[in-house]
Design a protein around this motif. Structure first.
Motif, PDB file in Angstrom:
ATOM      1  N   ARG A 101      -2.597  -3.849   4.814  1.00 30.00           N
ATOM      2  CA  ARG A 101      -4.051  -3.834   4.898  1.00 30.00           C
ATOM      3  C   ARG A 101      -5.065  -2.387   5.388  1.00 30.00           C
ATOM      4  N   GLY A 102      -4.320  -1.813   4.654  1.00 26.85           N
ATOM      5  CA  GLY A 102      -5.266  -0.743   4.042  1.00 26.85           C
ATOM      6  C   GLY A 102      -4.961   0.501   4.907  1.00 26.85           C
ATOM      7  N   GLN A 103      -3.911   0.563   5.958  1.00 26.00           N
ATOM      8  CA  GLN A 103      -4.126   1.562   6.915  1.00 26.00           C
ATOM      9  C   GLN A 103      -2.885   2.707   5.931  1.00 26.00           C
ATOM     10  N   ARG A 104      -3.593   4.067   6.899  1.00 28.87           N
ATOM     11  CA  ARG A 104      -2.420   5.503   6.405  1.00 28.87           C
ATOM     12  C   ARG A 104      -1.415   5.177   5.644  1.00 28.87           C
ATOM     13  N   THR A 105      -0.260   5.996   5.103  1.00 24.74           N
ATOM     14  CA  THR A 105       0.832   5.623   5.514  1.00 24.74           C
ATOM     15  C   THR A 105       1.040   7.067   5.317  1.00 24.74           C
ATOM     16  N   LYS A 106       0.060   8.436   5.073  1.00 26.31           N
ATOM     17  CA  LYS A 106       0.917   9.370   4.847  1.00 26.31           C
ATOM     18  C   LYS A 106       1.501  10.303   6.117  1.00 26.31           C
ATOM     19  N   THR A 107       0.942  10.112   7.709  1.00 25.83           N
ATOM     20  CA  THR A 107       0.889   9.945   8.914  1.00 25.83           C
ATOM     21  C   THR A 107       1.555   8.977   9.576  1.00 25.83           C
ATOM     22  N   ASN A 108       0.885   7.736   9.251  1.00 25.73           N
ATOM     23  CA  ASN A 108       1.270   6.426  10.881  1.00 25.73           C
ATOM     24  C   ASN A 108       2.405   5.925  10.165  1.00 25.73           C
ATOM     25  N   SER A 109       1.830   4.481  10.207  1.00 26.58           N
ATOM     26  CA  SER A 109       2.993   3.424  10.162  1.00 26.58           C
ATOM     27  C   SER A 109       3.986   3.880  10.208  1.00 26.58           C
ATOM     28  N   ARG A 110       4.582   4.426  11.030  1.00 21.40           N
ATOM     29  CA  ARG A 110       6.156   4.306  12.117  1.00 21.40           C
ATOM     30  C   ARG A 110       6.902   2.957  12.288  1.00 21.40           C
ATOM     31  N   THR A 111       5.925   1.688  12.062  1.00 15.71           N
ATOM     32  CA  THR A 111       6.682   0.707  12.621  1.00 15.71           C
ATOM     33  C   THR A 111       7.259   0.168  11.352  1.00 15.71           C
ATOM     34  N   ARG A 112       6.427   0.091  10.291  1.00 16.41           N
ATOM     35  CA  ARG A 112       6.501  -0.795   8.825  1.00 16.41           C
ATOM     36  C   ARG A 112       7.539   0.328   8.052  1.00 16.41           C
ATOM     37  N   LYS A 113       7.507   1.413   8.471  1.00 19.47           N
ATOM     38  CA  LYS A 113       8.308   2.171   8.099  1.00 19.47           C
ATOM     39  C   LYS A 113       9.247   2.659   8.220  1.00 19.47           C
ATOM     40  N   GLY A 114       9.889   2.369   9.197  1.00 17.26           N
ATOM     41  CA  GLY A 114      11.249   3.022   9.991  1.00 17.26           C
ATOM     42  C   GLY A 114      11.056   3.810  10.560  1.00 17.26           C
ATOM     43  N   LYS A 115      12.327   4.571  11.353  1.00 19.55           N
ATOM     44  CA  LYS A 115      12.475   5.656  11.449  1.00 19.55           C
ATOM     45  C   LYS A 115      12.410   7.061  10.300  1.00 19.55           C
ATOM     46  N   ARG A 116      11.714   8.489  10.371  1.00 19.37           N
ATOM     47  CA  ARG A 116      12.079   9.682   9.733  1.00 19.37           C
ATOM     48  C   ARG A 116      13.147   9.742   8.894  1.00 19.37           C
ATOM     49  N   ARG A 117      13.057   9.823   7.301  1.00 17.70           N
ATOM     50  CA  ARG A 117      14.470  10.351   6.418  1.00 17.70           C
ATOM     51  C   ARG A 117      13.908  11.281   5.623  1.00 17.70           C
ATOM     52  N   THR A 118      14.214  12.029   6.271  1.00 19.54           N
ATOM     53  CA  THR A 118      14.121  13.177   5.325  1.00 19.54           C
ATOM     54  C   THR A 118      14.519  13.545   4.282  1.00 19.54           C
ATOM     55  N   VAL A 119      13.148  13.489   3.130  1.00 25.66           N
ATOM     56  CA  VAL A 119      13.955  14.160   1.766  1.00 25.66           C
ATOM     57  C   VAL A 119      14.388  14.922   0.987  1.00 25.66           C
ATOM     58  N   GLY A 120      13.718  15.796   1.426  1.00 30.97           N
ATOM     59  CA  GLY A 120      14.271  17.590   1.027  1.00 30.97           C
ATOM     60  C   GLY A 120      13.920  18.197   1.699  1.00 30.97           C
ATOM     61  N   SER A 121      14.517  19.496   1.350  1.00 28.91           N
ATOM     62  CA  SER A 121      14.372  20.237   2.699  1.00 28.91           C
ATOM     63  C   SER A 121      13.661  21.407   2.300  1.00 28.91           C
ATOM     64  N   LYS A 122      11.985  21.983   3.572  1.00 29.36           N
ATOM     65  CA  LYS A 122      11.526  22.510   2.368  1.00 29.36           C
ATOM     66  C   LYS A 122      11.588  23.927   2.596  1.00 29.36           C
ATOM     67  N   THR A 123      12.682  24.657   2.490  1.00 24.75           N
ATOM     68  CA  THR A 123      12.575  26.495   2.099  1.00 24.75           C
ATOM     69  C   THR A 123      12.884  26.547   0.729  1.00 24.75           C
ATOM     70  N   LYS A 124      12.515  27.458   0.505  1.00 24.56           N
ATOM     71  CA  LYS A 124      12.197  28.030  -0.560  1.00 24.56           C
ATOM     72  C   LYS A 124      13.318  28.429  -1.317  1.00 24.56           C
TER      73      LYS A 124
END
Length: 124
Positions: A101-124
């Motif tokens: 229903r149009g909610q933001r997904t960048k920071t919220n919506s953990r209920t629908r998306k589930g536990k965080r899965r890290t895609v890549g490391s942020k090191t350079k």
């Protein structure tokens, strides 16, 4: 314990509260069901004090005028499946398990998306 619409209602609750244990019946519908009983059921009556005739009356009212439990669940899942089959935006969101229903997904919506899965490391 009275059995109404295939559900065992808790015996120590008032009937207007106990009806809310049925999927698809909330506070308002519970009061409407009791009102449609034409005064044969007092809202303050406990479930354990219901007679068989009163339980049957509740069953007939719920079967005739309301979609509850399995019938309602089937209708809702059928509606969602229709969205998915037609390939609509809402269907795609359901398919991807994202908010519909149009909610933001960048920071919220953990209920629908589930536990965080890290895609890549942020090191350079």
């Amino acid at each position: 314990m009275a059995r109404v619409a295939g559900i065992d209602l808790p015996k120590n609750k008032r009937i207007d509260v106990a009806l809310e244990y049925i999927y698809g019946i909330g506070k308002r519908n519970a009061k409407d069901v009791i009102a449609k009983a034409n005064g044969q059921i007092d809202p303050t009556t406990r479930v354990k004090d219901l007679t068989e005739a009163q339980a049957n009356l509740l069953n007939t009212i719920l079967q005739k005028e309301y979609k509850v439990e399995g019938e309602l669940r089937r209708e809702i899942s059928g509606n969602i499946q229709r969205y998915v089959d037609t390939g609509s935006y809402r269907g795609n969101r359901h398919r991807k398990r994202l908010p519909v229903r149009g909610q933001r997904t960048k920071t919220n919506s953990r209920t629908r998306k589930g536990k965080r899965r890290t895609v890549g490391s942020k090191t350079k």
